[in-house]
Design a protein around this motif. Structure first.
Motif, PDB file in Angstrom:
ATOM      1  N   VAL A 187       0.851  -1.188   0.000  1.00 31.28           N
ATOM      2  CA  VAL A 187       0.000   0.000   0.000  1.00 31.28           C
ATOM      3  C   VAL A 187       0.886   1.237   0.000  1.00 31.28           C
ATOM      4  O   VAL A 187       2.121   1.138   0.004  1.00 31.28           O
ATOM      5  N   GLN A 188       0.264   2.389  -0.025  1.00 26.13           N
ATOM      6  CA  GLN A 188       1.040   3.635   0.046  1.00 26.13           C
ATOM      7  C   GLN A 188       1.894   3.629   1.309  1.00 26.13           C
ATOM      8  O   GLN A 188       1.418   3.341   2.404  1.00 26.13           O
ATOM      9  N   GLY A 189       3.178   3.927   1.148  1.00 26.86           N
ATOM     10  CA  GLY A 189       4.098   3.949   2.277  1.00 26.86           C
ATOM     11  C   GLY A 189       4.834   2.643   2.511  1.00 26.86           C
ATOM     12  O   GLY A 189       5.781   2.603   3.307  1.00 26.86           O
ATOM     13  N   SER A 190       4.418   1.560   1.845  1.00 29.73           N
ATOM     14  CA  SER A 190       5.136   0.284   1.980  1.00 29.73           C
ATOM     15  C   SER A 190       6.549   0.429   1.422  1.00 29.73           C
ATOM     16  O   SER A 190       6.800   1.217   0.505  1.00 29.73           O
ATOM     17  N   ARG A 191       7.473  -0.363   1.972  1.00 28.15           N
ATOM     18  CA  ARG A 191       8.848  -0.381   1.463  1.00 28.15           C
ATOM     19  C   ARG A 191       9.170  -1.802   1.010  1.00 28.15           C
ATOM     20  O   ARG A 191       9.071  -2.757   1.791  1.00 28.15           O
ATOM     21  N   VAL A 192       9.553  -1.910  -0.262  1.00 30.80           N
ATOM     22  CA  VAL A 192       9.833  -3.201  -0.879  1.00 30.80           C
ATOM     23  C   VAL A 192      11.275  -3.208  -1.361  1.00 30.80           C
ATOM     24  O   VAL A 192      11.663  -2.369  -2.184  1.00 30.80           O
ATOM     25  N   ALA A 193      12.069  -4.134  -0.841  1.00 30.52           N
ATOM     26  CA  ALA A 193      13.468  -4.244  -1.242  1.00 30.52           C
ATOM     27  C   ALA A 193      13.575  -5.074  -2.509  1.00 30.52           C
ATOM     28  O   ALA A 193      13.022  -6.172  -2.588  1.00 30.52           O
ATOM     29  N   VAL A 194      14.278  -4.550  -3.511  1.00 34.41           N
ATOM     30  CA  VAL A 194      14.451  -5.248  -4.786  1.00 34.41           C
ATOM     31  C   VAL A 194      15.925  -5.570  -4.959  1.00 34.41           C
ATOM     32  O   VAL A 194      16.764  -4.677  -5.046  1.00 34.41           O
ATOM     33  N   TRP A 195      16.216  -6.873  -5.014  1.00 36.73           N
ATOM     34  CA  TRP A 195      17.594  -7.378  -5.094  1.00 36.73           C
ATOM     35  C   TRP A 195      17.718  -8.200  -6.374  1.00 36.73           C
ATOM     36  O   TRP A 195      17.695  -9.419  -6.364  1.00 36.73           O
ATOM     37  N   LEU A 196      17.803  -7.485  -7.488  1.00 38.59           N
ATOM     38  CA  LEU A 196      17.831  -8.111  -8.804  1.00 38.59           C
ATOM     39  C   LEU A 196      18.914  -7.472  -9.665  1.00 38.59           C
ATOM     40  O   LEU A 196      19.249  -6.300  -9.492  1.00 38.59           O
TER      41      LEU A 196
END
Length: 557
Positions: free
Chosen positions: A53-62
């Motif tokens: 949702v708004q404000g979520s933090r998603v780490a992308v390790w690609l």
């Protein structure tokens, strides 16, 4: 409320006017704007089902792949933040960024030819990551493990295999406008002199900078193509990609840089623009020359399609490199940037002499809205042109601070809103500037402020020395320079006294290193933009040698 500052607005016009044109090329296959937008829309819905949702933090390790960009734009559409994880990170670094960013989801791939993601994961303590709720895994299908790091694993299956490439998926400008000032990305500082911090950028700061670069550096010229040789997890790679998208310039993706693949892609895809380091330049031209030698043919102008190679120097001899490659058709321009001010913040102008054009710095893309000034580190007064001091930058696209670090954020700015870069440089008469080095690397020797790269360049010119790094240490109550050097392959280490005698003829006495140690390799940190040498560790190594308690290398001083 305007949607101009949203990330989706970067390609909305291209999508509406030219839906079948290519936004990117990956493994020889083109992806159109309409197909890309379809994937972003599908991924946005999928992420919502995962609880983003708004404000979520998603780490992308690609590594660099189309899914990285699709995830980035989809997260932005939800008002969520992408935490960019360096593909070079090891276990402790991965654990630290996941913990410090408070990411709720980690997106990763386990199988890649150059990086053993699985081995790195094994060293992470999932119990230290209370905010992490789930792992999203690419390229696993039905073979995904049930858990990883003690968290449930979900295969990434957001993108349908039967997208209709002729369909036109229009974003909702009203929704985009609502998120234009939301935090879009966290980047880490390099951590060469201090611990890494999380740099916060909004959709607006990223978008406005992309447009400034696209317009200011001629990205909009017909026929342009960008080779994405730098990882998207760093500002150098992502800022150049976003600027290309803003200009309608197709991206040619490289999942991982190697000289052979880069050379092949430049030729096959008629690449016009590349951004990278002098290290990348050396490796590309070495590959080209080796291929020419194998085929017993000359290769004077290997890449005639190139229009701009913007590079940052992380090692000595970059002017010599630029001089040799300019004659072979490489349109080289020094540039300047950082996670806080963006990569490609400034670029040296075409009409400068080569020696000046190869220097870091230049004219800001956002001029005159972006301004640079130099402050004397002793008197705190502003410096006149050609007088070195700390570089201070004002720009409407500056970062919004360091995440969960109000003290560091406050100390990073002047009272009138300029960012204190911690870099040493000077203004030219035409208001452009030259970057010299990190302030933490400069030394006060003999009463003068000395840039260590000046001594490093002189050392690198000596017979038998391939490269050198210089740091200052206190000896008998006085700061003195000492040097670490690597030898030219196939040659014995030169006599240090002879080297020092030669330097004494070239440099002021206070600049001549009092000790020279030869080592196999310099301690370095692998940032998203390339290797950066760790001078703090070099200082510690120097002090150990002066105490006589380190036997790994010999003292030739």
């Amino acid at each position: 409320m305007s949607a101009v500052g949203s990330l989706t607005s970067l390609y909305r016009t291209h999508l509406a006017q030219f839906p079948q044109r290519s936004i990117l090329i990956e493994n020889g296959r083109a992806l159109s704007y309409s197909a890309f937008e379809a994937q972003v829309s599908q991924t946005c819905l999928w992420l919502s089902r995962q609880g983003v949702v708004q404000g979520s933090r998603v780490a992308v390790w690609l590594v660099n792949r189309s899914e990285w960009l699709v995830l980035f734009f989809a997260l932005a559409r939800l008002g969520a933040t992408l935490v960019a994880v360096n593909t070079k990170y090891r276990s402790l670094e991965l654990q630290n960024i996941l913990g410090n960013s408070q990411a709720s989801i980690l997106v990763l791939q386990l199988n890649f030819r150059k990086i053993d993601f699985a081995q790195v994961i094994e060293g992470v303590d999932g119990k230290q990551l209370p905010c992490l709720q789930k792992i999203v895994m690419l390229d696993v299908g039905n073979d995904a493990p049930a858990e990883l790091l003690g968290k449930p694993v979900t295969p990434f299956d957001a993108i349908s295999n039967n997208n209709d490439p002729t369909a036109q998926h229009q974003p909702n400008p009203a929704n985009d406008a609502a998120h234009a000032d939301a935090l879009a990305a966290f980047f880490t500082t390099s951590g060469t002199t201090k611990g890494p911090k999380l740099v916060m950028h909004t959709q607006r700061t990223l978008t406005e900078h992309a447009r400034d670069v696209a317009h200011g550096y001629g990205f909009e010229q017909a026929g342009n193509r960008l080779l994405c040789a730098l990882p998207f997890c760093g500002v150098f790679g992502l800022n150049s990609a976003l600027a290309a998208i803003a200009a309608g310039m197709p991206l040619v993706l490289m999942d991982f840089f190697d000289a052979a693949s880069a050379s092949a892609l430049i030729q096959a895809e008629s690449v016009t623009h590349i951004f990278g380091s002098d290290e990348m330049l050396r490796r590309i031209i070495e590959h080209v020359d080796q291929q020419a030698l194998t085929r017993a043919e000359r290769c004077d102008i290997p890449f005639p399609s190139l229009r701009l190679f913007g590079f940052a120097s992380f090692s000595p001899r970059f002017v010599e490199l630029a001089r040799s490659l300019s004659a072979r058709g490489f349109p080289l321009h020094g540039l300047y940037g950082s996670s806080e001010v963006h990569a490609l913040f400034s670029l040296q102008r075409e009409n400068l002499p080569l020696e000046d054009r190869a220097q870091g710095g230049g004219t800001p893309a956002a001029s005159p809205r972006a301004r640079v000034r130099i402050r004397d580190i002793d008197t705190d007064a502003l410096c006149a042109p050609n007088i070195p001091g700390e570089i201070e930058i004002f720009s409407p696209t500056l970062f919004k601070g360091y995440f969960n670090n109000a003290e560091a954020t406050a100390s990073a700015f002047t009272p009138d809103g300029y960012f204190k870069t911690g870099d040493l440089g000077y203004l030219r008469e035409d208001a452009s500037f030259v970057y010299l080095s990190r302030m933490g690397d400069t030394m006060r020797l003999g009463g003068f402020l000395v840039d260590p790269t000046e001594i490093e360049h002189a050392l690198a010119e000596q017979t038998g020395i391939e490269s050198a790094q210089v740091v200052g240490v206190e000896i008998n109550g006085q700061l003195r320079p000492v040097a670490f050097a690597t030898t030219t392959p196939g040659q014995p280490a030169p006599d240090a006294d002879s080297v020092r005698a030669q330097l004494a003829q070239q440099l002021a006495a206070f600049k001549v290193p009092v000790h020279i140690w030869f080592i196999d390799a310099f301690p370095a940190t692998q940032s998203a933009n390339g290797l950066k040498f760790q001078r703090v560790k070099l200082r510690d190594m120097a002090l150990a040698r002066l105490r006589g308690d380190d036997r790994d290398t010999r003292d030739l001083g």
